[in-house]
Design an enzyme around this catalytic site. Structure first.
Site, mmCIF file in Angstrom:
data_model
loop_
_atom_site.group_PDB
_atom_site.id
_atom_site.type_symbol
_atom_site.label_atom_id
_atom_site.label_comp_id
_atom_site.label_asym_id
_atom_site.label_seq_id
_atom_site.Cartn_x
_atom_site.Cartn_y
_atom_site.Cartn_z
ATOM 1 N N GLY A 112 -0.975 -3.152 10.623
ATOM 2 C CA GLY A 112 -1.279 -4.013 11.760
ATOM 3 C C GLY A 112 -0.207 -5.053 11.973
ATOM 4 N N LYS A 169 -4.380 -12.053 12.008
ATOM 5 C CA LYS A 169 -4.040 -10.703 11.572
ATOM 6 C C LYS A 169 -4.804 -9.692 12.416
ATOM 7 C CE LYS A 169 -3.653 -9.689 7.257
ATOM 8 N NZ LYS A 169 -3.882 -9.487 5.806
ATOM 9 N N ASP A 226 -1.636 -7.157 -5.995
ATOM 10 C CA ASP A 226 -0.476 -7.106 -5.096
ATOM 11 C C ASP A 226 0.143 -8.492 -4.950
ATOM 12 O OD1 ASP A 226 1.403 -5.880 -3.480
ATOM 13 O OD2 ASP A 226 0.197 -6.019 -1.663
#
Length: 388
Positions: A46, A63, A166
């Protein structure tokens, strides 16, 4: 805000949206409260924009997750939303709103999901790059304080039973005023199950722990490896372990740290063991060679100094995860302990957190969309996405 039924209320709600054109033929639909969109980044998942919220008069990061095309994409979107809705810590980015235009307009089939977050000035990647080219100085006082805040946010996650998986400079926001740090990028975060092996397809490669590279079982200590890589990058102003693929990433690690103990190789299976041992001669380098005195600064004062930074790195960048310190131990290290504030270090964790992981491996995209829709409806029951 109640989700409307299709009918007369839809036209009224439609007036609260507008179309923002990315190209003459491609537009996204947004509530009119968010204006002055500027693209920050774009990926397969995205796009992210900065925007002005006309209701709160504050800048936000928006987002747009417009790629709910696969079950994995649905799973990652669900995890991120679920965690952000429940997290409350000064070093975790704050959720402002979350919605899907189609759901707001009465269509039960969601397509695009928007997550609205507090706006940070920049990413840690940008801050490191600015220091590298001399735009600003990043001394050990700055680095130590940034590291301390990262550790506080990670401890909150680990205390909640959550592994980030992450941690990278791109997923760490920084505000220049006060050097404030906030973690984000929770699409891969999940609660550690008791008996299941977690996916190896996580973590950006340069920050990926050896046990992930070699497809071993892993736990929260993968985050500590990533933190070590990030600290090294803040000092060096470059990536410590650059690798263009899995094999070269492992080679890059061994070229710096040397070969691990044989007991580590004995825990590997099949091809992973052959692959790990095929690394050429041992070329271990000392931390003094990697971080010479040129990475000290005249204004450094004990305990926030290069020698203590190197000692910290030596405690977390161990190939064998059993040799790495935990986040609790890391916060006691002299390099960061001078910043200790109980209200930041010992925040009440998320109680009874469940990331909604479905044990079955054949979970469909539609099932994940149903889970996302349920989370959005719960949020809308208590929040008006158009007003406040």
């Amino acid at each position: 805000m109640e989700t409307p039924e299709k009918g007369s209320s839809k036209a009224h709600l439609d007036d609260l949206f507008y179309s923002h054109y990315l190209t003459p033929s491609n537009a996204i639909k947004l509530p009119k409260r968010y204006i002055e969109l500027r693209l920050i980044s774009s990926s397969a998942r995205g796009m992210s924009f900065s925007a002005q919220d006309t209701v709160t008069k504050k800048a936000v990061a928006l987002k747009c997750l417009n790629s709910l095309q696969t079950a994995d994409q649905g799973k990652h979107t669900f995890r991120e939303i679920r965690l952000l809705l429940r997290a409350s810590h000064p070093n975790i980015v704050k959720l402002v709103s979350v919605f899907s235009p189609s759901l707001c307009l009465g269509d039960p089939q969601i397509d695009v999901v928007y997550i609205v977050l507090e706006k940070m000035d920049s990413s840690l990647t940008h801050a490191i790059n600015m220091a590298r080219i001399g735009k600003h100085k990043m001394t050990h006082k700055h680095i130590s304080f940034l590291l301390y805040q990262i550790l506080c946010g990670v401890k909150y996650l680990h205390d909640s039973g959550i592994v980030h998986r992450d941690l990278t400079p791109d997923n760490i926001g920084v505000n220049e005023k006060g050097c404030c740090v906030k973690l984000f990028g929770f699409g891969l975060s999940r609660k550690k199950p008791d008996s299941l092996q977690m996916s190896p397809y996580v973590a950006t490669r340069f920050y990926r722990a050896p046990e992930i590279i070699l497809d071993m079982e892993y736990d929260a200590r993968v985050d500590m490896w990533s933190i070590g890589c990030i600290l090294a990058e803040m000092i060096l102003k470059r990536v410590l372990f650059p690798g263009q693929n899995y094999f070269l990433q492992w080679i890059a690690i061994v070229q710096v740290l040397g070969r691990p103990k044989m007991s580590f190789y004995e825990r590997l299976k099949g091809k992973a063991r052959d692959y790990a041992m095929n690394t050429g001669p041992d070329s271990r380098r000392t931390w003094d060679q990697i971080f010479p005195d040129q990475f000290s600064y005249p204004e450094d004062q004990e305990p926030v100094t290069l020698p203590n930074a190197k000692n910290f790195i030596s405690r977390v960048l161990n190939i064998d995860p059993s040799d790495r310190i935990t986040v609790r131990d890391a916060l006691q290290h002299s390099y960061v302990n001078c910043w200790h504030d109980n209200s930041e270090v010992n925040v009440t964790p998320i109680q009874g957190y469940d990331d909604g992981e479905m044990i079955r491996k054949d979970v469909s995209l539609e099932e994940w969309k149903d889970q996302i829709t349920s989370e959005l409806k719960k949020f809308h029951e208590k929040h008006d996405v158009f007003e406040a």
